[in-house]
Design a protein around this motif. Structure first.
Motif, PDB file in Angstrom:
ATOM      1  N   SER A 114      -5.047 -12.676   3.104  1.00 31.34           N
ATOM      2  CA  SER A 114      -5.321 -12.379   1.692  1.00 31.34           C
ATOM      3  C   SER A 114      -4.386 -13.149   0.778  1.00 31.34           C
ATOM      4  O   SER A 114      -4.797 -13.610  -0.289  1.00 31.34           O
ATOM      5  N   GLY A 173     -10.116  -5.725  -1.294  1.00 34.76           N
ATOM      6  CA  GLY A 173     -10.481  -5.051  -0.037  1.00 34.76           C
ATOM      7  C   GLY A 173     -11.094  -3.705  -0.402  1.00 34.76           C
ATOM      8  O   GLY A 173     -12.304  -3.537  -0.443  1.00 34.76           O
ATOM      9  N   THR A 174     -10.226  -2.724  -0.735  1.00 36.26           N
ATOM     10  CA  THR A 174     -10.743  -1.464  -1.292  1.00 36.26           C
ATOM     11  C   THR A 174     -10.999  -1.617  -2.785  1.00 36.26           C
ATOM     12  O   THR A 174     -11.653  -0.778  -3.389  1.00 36.26           O
ATOM     13  N   GLY A 175     -10.412  -2.654  -3.381  1.00 35.60           N
ATOM     14  CA  GLY A 175     -10.502  -2.833  -4.836  1.00 35.60           C
ATOM     15  C   GLY A 175      -9.372  -2.156  -5.577  1.00 35.60           C
ATOM     16  O   GLY A 175      -9.265  -2.265  -6.799  1.00 35.60           O
ATOM     17  N   HIS A 188      -5.858  -2.469  -5.794  1.00 34.74           N
ATOM     18  CA  HIS A 188      -4.779  -3.070  -6.585  1.00 34.74           C
ATOM     19  C   HIS A 188      -5.311  -3.862  -7.779  1.00 34.74           C
ATOM     20  O   HIS A 188      -4.732  -3.821  -8.852  1.00 34.74           O
ATOM     21  N   THR A 229      -2.328  -2.259   6.805  1.00 34.94           N
ATOM     22  CA  THR A 229      -1.413  -2.225   5.659  1.00 34.94           C
ATOM     23  C   THR A 229      -1.271  -0.820   5.082  1.00 34.94           C
ATOM     24  O   THR A 229      -0.163  -0.368   4.798  1.00 34.94           O
ATOM     25  N   PRO A 287      -0.147  -9.451  -0.809  1.00 32.46           N
ATOM     26  CA  PRO A 287      -0.045  -8.065  -0.315  1.00 32.46           C
ATOM     27  C   PRO A 287       0.944  -7.886   0.825  1.00 32.46           C
ATOM     28  O   PRO A 287       1.514  -6.814   0.992  1.00 32.46           O
ATOM     29  N   LYS A 344       0.800  -1.222   0.000  1.00 36.55           N
ATOM     30  CA  LYS A 344       0.000   0.000   0.000  1.00 36.55           C
ATOM     31  C   LYS A 344       0.831   1.269   0.000  1.00 36.55           C
ATOM     32  O   LYS A 344       0.279   2.375  -0.048  1.00 36.55           O
TER      33      LYS A 344
END
Ligand SMILES: Cc1ncc(COP(=O)(O)O)c(C=O)c1O
Length: 363
Positions: free
Chosen positions: A276, A189-191, A193, A83, A301, A53
């Motif tokens: 993940s 997760g947030t989308g 990557h 992260t 990740p 991240k």
């Protein structure tokens, strides 16, 4: 103490640090997951400075500075399960901004300590919101902090397109490291990557398939919200950075399968990670099996260190009723995310944005 920490970051930053970003290795994973599989590539983002991240954090802060939304030396406030916090610590030091993070009491003590070691002011909320869980509780506290801290900037990683854009460098590295790619598997997760990698890579390899990996109990792909043990992937909200149209299929993975995959990799392939990475590895191995001859890649990740007391801990597994030995070898097929609740590994070829009604059907 808070004031001292907030004023300790240099307002000019140290931009030379940005040269350390990325350039992470690609490992070949061939260990049984849980049965024999032809092998897939894993991009080891945990070995990059500031973790995966850091790419998103640098991109979000640079974008905000360019637009004048982040003033020189102003604090950055964000909600994170860890992260992004490490990534922001790196970006904040490089670009000269103090970082204030809102986490929750489920954040591992070692991660709390690491964030504070990097000079971050960390706030912890102590109960999930009735609707929206921990994420909603963290966001409520974040809004209070934004009102209290003059000039504070909120990157909003769930909805900020600069999060996604930060992964252009990861895509470029993969395009250099691989001669060809048929299937990309990404945890979501947030989308950020998955969305950020697939665009540039499909310009390179137009037939590239994208498989999303979500957690059981996550709402991202339209399943009902349940309490989730796994961190990193999954969400109890609907992040707008998820590139729903880009996914060919989605899998939901439970903690037993993810932990089993992590442990097998650590013992048999040395490279491993957390929830993940384990979930993505399980699905990547499955994809390599069901698409014979296909080149499959995924992203890890982070590494295993943060998860020594959870994924890799037998007492934790027993306390939470996880028995990696019960991990199944193939997903249950479900016709539509709303048709059946996925309580273990499940797969669906209909990818829909739960906030839209029509979906995209894939056989
Ligand atoms: C450990 C870990 N894995 C996977 C993800 C999911 O990545 P993304 O947010 O880019 O979808 C996250 C996001 O926070 C994470 O922290």
């Amino acid at each position: 103490m808070t004031t001292a920490v907030l004023s300790s970051a240099s307002t000019s930053g140290n931009r030379e640090m940005l040269g350390l970003l990325g350039r992470t290795p690609l490992a070949r994973v061939t260990v049984d997951l849980p049965c024999p599989q032809p092998g897939f590539w894993a991009k080891l983002e945990g070995l990059g400075v500031g973790g995966m991240k850091a790419r998103a954090a640098v991109s979000m802060l640079l974008g905000a500075k360019e637009r004048g939304e982040l003033r020189p030396g102003a604090p950055v406030v964000e909600s994170t399960s860890g992260t992004l916090g490490i990534g922001l610590a790196f970006a904040g030091q490089a670009l000269g901004h103090p970082i204030v993070l809102v986490g929750d009491i489920e954040l591992e003590p070692s991660m709390r300590q690491l964030l504070r070691t990097y000079g971050i002011r960390l706030e912890l909320v102590d109960r999930p919101a009735a609707e929206g869980g921990w994420q909603a509780a963290r966001l409520a506290r974040l809004r209070e902090l934004l009102a209290l801290l003059p000039d504070a900037y909120w990157p909003d990683q769930y909805n900020n397109p600069d999060n996604t854009a930060g992964y252009a460098s990861l895509a470029a590295e993969l395009a250099t490291q691989l001669d060809h790619l048929d299937v990309l598997v990404c945890s979501v997760g947030t989308g950020g990557h998955s969305a950020g990698i697939i665009g540039p890579l499909r310009r390179h390899w137009p037939e590239l398939r994208l498989i999303g990996v979500d957690a059981t109990g996550s709402t991202i792909f339209g399943q009902p919200a349940r309490s989730r043990l796994m961190r990193g992937l999954g969400s109890s909200i609907h992040p707008r950075n998820v590139a729903y149209d880009a996914f060919d299929e989605v899998h939901w993975v439970g903690p037993a399968e993810a932990a089993d995959a992590c442990r097998r990799m650590a013992v048999g392939n040395f490279v491993s990670g957390g929830w993940s990475s384990g979930a993505a590895a399980l699905v990547a191995a499955w994809a390599a099996r069901v698409h014979p001859g296909a080149v499959v890649a995924t992203v890890f990740p982070d590494g295993p260190h943060r998860y020594l007391g959870s994924v890799y801990d037998d007492d934790f597994a027993a306390t939470h009723g996880i028995d990696p030995a019960t991990a199944v070898t193939r997903p249950v097929e479900i016709p539509h995310p709303r048709a059946v609740e996925a309580t273990g590994w499940a797969r669906c070829g209909a990818v829909t944005d739960p906030l839209d009604t029509p979906g995209k059907e894939n056989p």
